[in-house]
Enzyme design. Sequence first.
Site, mmCIF file in Angstrom:
data_model
loop_
_atom_site.group_PDB
_atom_site.id
_atom_site.type_symbol
_atom_site.label_atom_id
_atom_site.label_comp_id
_atom_site.label_asym_id
_atom_site.label_seq_id
_atom_site.Cartn_x
_atom_site.Cartn_y
_atom_site.Cartn_z
ATOM 1 N N GLY A 58 0.815 -1.208 0.000
ATOM 2 C CA GLY A 58 0.000 0.000 0.000
ATOM 3 C C GLY A 58 0.845 1.252 0.000
ATOM 4 N N GLU A 85 8.056 4.979 7.821
ATOM 5 C CA GLU A 85 8.059 5.015 9.285
ATOM 6 C C GLU A 85 8.009 6.417 9.876
ATOM 7 O OE1 GLU A 85 8.392 0.849 9.257
ATOM 8 O OE2 GLU A 85 9.359 2.266 7.939
#
Length: 750
Positions: A472, A711
């Site tokens: 994704g 992240e």
Amino acid sequence: MLNEKPVFGFPLPRIDGPLKVTGTAPYAAEYHDPGMLFGYAAQATIASGRIASIDTMEAEAYPGVVKVYTYKNRPSAARSDKKWKDEVALPGHPFRPLENDRILFGGQPIALVVAESFEAARDAADLIRVEYHPDEPHTDITVERAKSYVPPEARKEEMRPTDPRGDAERAYEAAPFKIDVEYLQLGEHHNPMELFASTAIRNEDGTLTVYDKTQGSQNSHDYVCNVFGLKPEDVRVVNAYVGGAFGSGLRPKHQLFFAVMASLDLERSVKVEMSRSEMFYLTWRPATIQRMQLAASADGQLMSVRHHAIQTTSLHEDYQENLVNWSGLTYKCDNVKLSYELVKTTLSTPGDMRAPGAATAFLALESAMDELAYEVGMDPLEFRGKNFVSYDQNDDLQITSKELDTCYRVGAERFGWDKRSHEPGSMRDGNDLIGWGVATGVWEATLTQAEAKVRLFPDGKITVMAAASDIGTGTYTILAQVAAQELGQGAERVSVLIGDSSLPKTSVEGGSWTAASSGSAVQAGCLEIRKTLLSLAQKMDNHPFGNAPVEELAIRDNRLVLDRNDQVGLSIADILGHHGMASVEGHGKVAPDQEQAKKFTSYTHSAVFVEVRIDAELGVPRVTRVVSAIDAGRIINPKTARSQILGGVVMGLGMALHEEGMIDHRAGRIMNHNIAEYHVPAHADVHDIDVIFIEEEDRMASPIGVKGLGEIGIIGVGAAVANAIFHATGTRHRHFPITIDKIMEGLPVR
């Protein structure tokens, strides 16, 4: 040598988007084979102990049931731990489904029912009768902390706490301003939209094609071959589309073992898909206790940093995160002491969840920095800037690029930080208490070994091949843009083949390294193509290139041309046609520069600014504004990049205000194992999120200048929210998530 009309920096829509929004992108559970069987796992209802008896007779007699597997009749599999350890395995003993009668954690699979239909398998599983010899569960980190221990074997050497520097204890005692506080964060669960599933298709020749929900097709492939003793050429694993993972798909899960086991045993195709409740007994972000002891001088300079963390793990593995080391490198401090311990629990092994280690560490570090700033009497942003550091003190390394100070400045300007009133509880709008908070984020910018093949055809069409995954994040689109940029084409001319174990080798998708690593491998493959075309052209009579090196050539309008004068060149069709070739291929490879690593390290950075509004009577918090300023190297696609940060910010809101696995410690079982009771941010919880990218290109971090985005978006968000809540109410919250009941207890008395 690059595209005259740059593809880099263009907000290209995701090329896999139409398939996904029309429901035509097939996920692991959506493949079918005539005569396919369906598996359903029965789960243990205790958290620890042994199976006293298990009766499967009624389940076996249920219409449509083909076989019921338990530890008593499970087909043989590998014996050694080494065979069960995957690419990202942990110290300890990997979980082996149906190995024996022992129960290691609540929700552990204790039987697999295989039937002609999913419904038959599910209903028959309810007919299995199990009696247990239960042991006392141990699931509460606040109780088990008394038995914490230093892990005897490090997951990775870089995850060990760095050696102390200076004298943190003495500096702490001598400092005029100090804090000694503890933060508790409860466990979180990934909950991607796609459930874990594996569809094992048995081919006519006895080989297997396995469609698996995973972040690494080659990791799953090697796991299957090792556990079942299969030849690598007899197994192919495909994960072309993955419906989210956030780290939960890094390691193979038991449904993969079950599907392959049953397929091999019954010689038929088998599909096993988990239920949503089963997903809660898998990978999860562990509960953590962090003690922060920080001290500063009167002018706001850090004098001492001590960070001690305790995390939960399972009985059979030592899960570990790079957690406390972030406190030693984020700010300038000459006296640092870091320590990290684990506690055994009767819970499943935790696992990596978006920004593992850092997301948890910065929740405590950035909350503590805010607390110390107020002790000193400084503005929290000014305090952070005062302690800015330009190199990695932990390992005494230079940082390849760092624009964190620019993130602070640009983010603050966009947010309007200069209008902030320092005094907690001093900003109001009617019945709303208003708070503004800030936090820093840091994540490592990693380049891993990666390979890719690129094929260029005479008409300018390009095919890119790599085993990389797209969970994704936009891998399909990014790799297409890299190839298009390097070979002078539009991205619509590029076909990307990924998510297949038979393709060129890559690491699992995680750690924000896929774009940097696989993207650089594609770039290297394109360079090989240009070299080959030049070599072929130079073998033709009257070619126009002379002794020009490949660096002086470009591909434009399907022609190999001189970069300085594109009127000089040859068409790709003519070059390939002259040599009787239908296409030209380049095999690109990249790997970390070990010599560079002796002197340099790379990180992404962020500055997160948050506004909360809290109802003064009801305590309901609303995060009404977020500004996230990001230093992440070259941005190939602003649209997919922004989406990554938006997703990270939303998960950060969940960490701060919503997400917690609620465990009944008497039974050792998770109570809210569904997405109705496990709260995550909904549309109404998410307001304005402003993402700013600081322009930067770091060719030392990766050949294409990318540092990674997956992240960094979540890191620091939770702490910024907590700091904003303090600024609004004057009450510090150190137990996460900060739910409404906790806020109400801390509201000022009216």
